[in-house]
Motif scaffolding. Sequence first.
Motif, PDB file in Angstrom:
ATOM      1  N   ASP A  61      -8.968   0.993  -3.641  1.00 50.19           N
ATOM      2  CA  ASP A  61      -7.508   0.849  -3.563  1.00 50.19           C
ATOM      3  C   ASP A  61      -7.115  -0.611  -3.359  1.00 50.19           C
ATOM      4  O   ASP A  61      -6.157  -1.104  -3.970  1.00 50.19           O
ATOM      5  N   VAL A  81      -6.759   3.225   3.288  1.00 49.17           N
ATOM      6  CA  VAL A  81      -7.050   2.809   1.917  1.00 49.17           C
ATOM      7  C   VAL A  81      -8.555   2.639   1.761  1.00 49.17           C
ATOM      8  O   VAL A  81      -9.271   2.434   2.733  1.00 49.17           O
ATOM      9  N   PHE A 113       0.785   3.907  -2.938  1.00 42.23           N
ATOM     10  CA  PHE A 113       0.063   5.144  -2.642  1.00 42.23           C
ATOM     11  C   PHE A 113       0.882   6.171  -1.861  1.00 42.23           C
ATOM     12  O   PHE A 113       0.363   7.212  -1.492  1.00 42.23           O
ATOM     13  N   THR A 151       0.860   7.061   3.496  1.00 41.63           N
ATOM     14  CA  THR A 151      -0.483   6.477   3.447  1.00 41.63           C
ATOM     15  C   THR A 151      -0.841   5.854   4.786  1.00 41.63           C
ATOM     16  O   THR A 151      -0.095   5.043   5.323  1.00 41.63           O
ATOM     17  N   ALA A 186       0.842  -1.207   0.000  1.00 43.44           N
ATOM     18  CA  ALA A 186       0.000   0.000   0.000  1.00 43.44           C
ATOM     19  C   ALA A 186       0.871   1.249   0.000  1.00 43.44           C
ATOM     20  O   ALA A 186       0.620   2.195  -0.753  1.00 43.44           O
TER      21      ALA A 186
END
Length: 92
Positions: free
Chosen positions: A38, A34, A27, A31, A23
């Motif tokens: 996503d 989510v 992203f 991050t 993740a």
Amino acid sequence: MEFMVDDIMKNIETKQKEFVSVAKEMFGDTTTQVSRKDVVQMITTKGVQYPVWLLKSPEYRIGRGQYSLPTFAETMSESTDEIQSEIVNDSE
């Protein structure tokens, strides 16, 4: 029996760390949450496993289709404290 539970918990934590790592790669390092969209994107582009632990747990749900990613610094400090207390108890 206790060893089996420990192994299962370590396996779940490993999957969580891998998911969070992907993740953050996709992203950005900052991050912290989510969306379901996503997650689907991560599954299709990176081949991550469906994160049942994230999507089915009320602990991580912060809104409709929005999920908070776990942090592992807290987990590591708790584990260290437990190990230190066991060492102290064993030495007595």
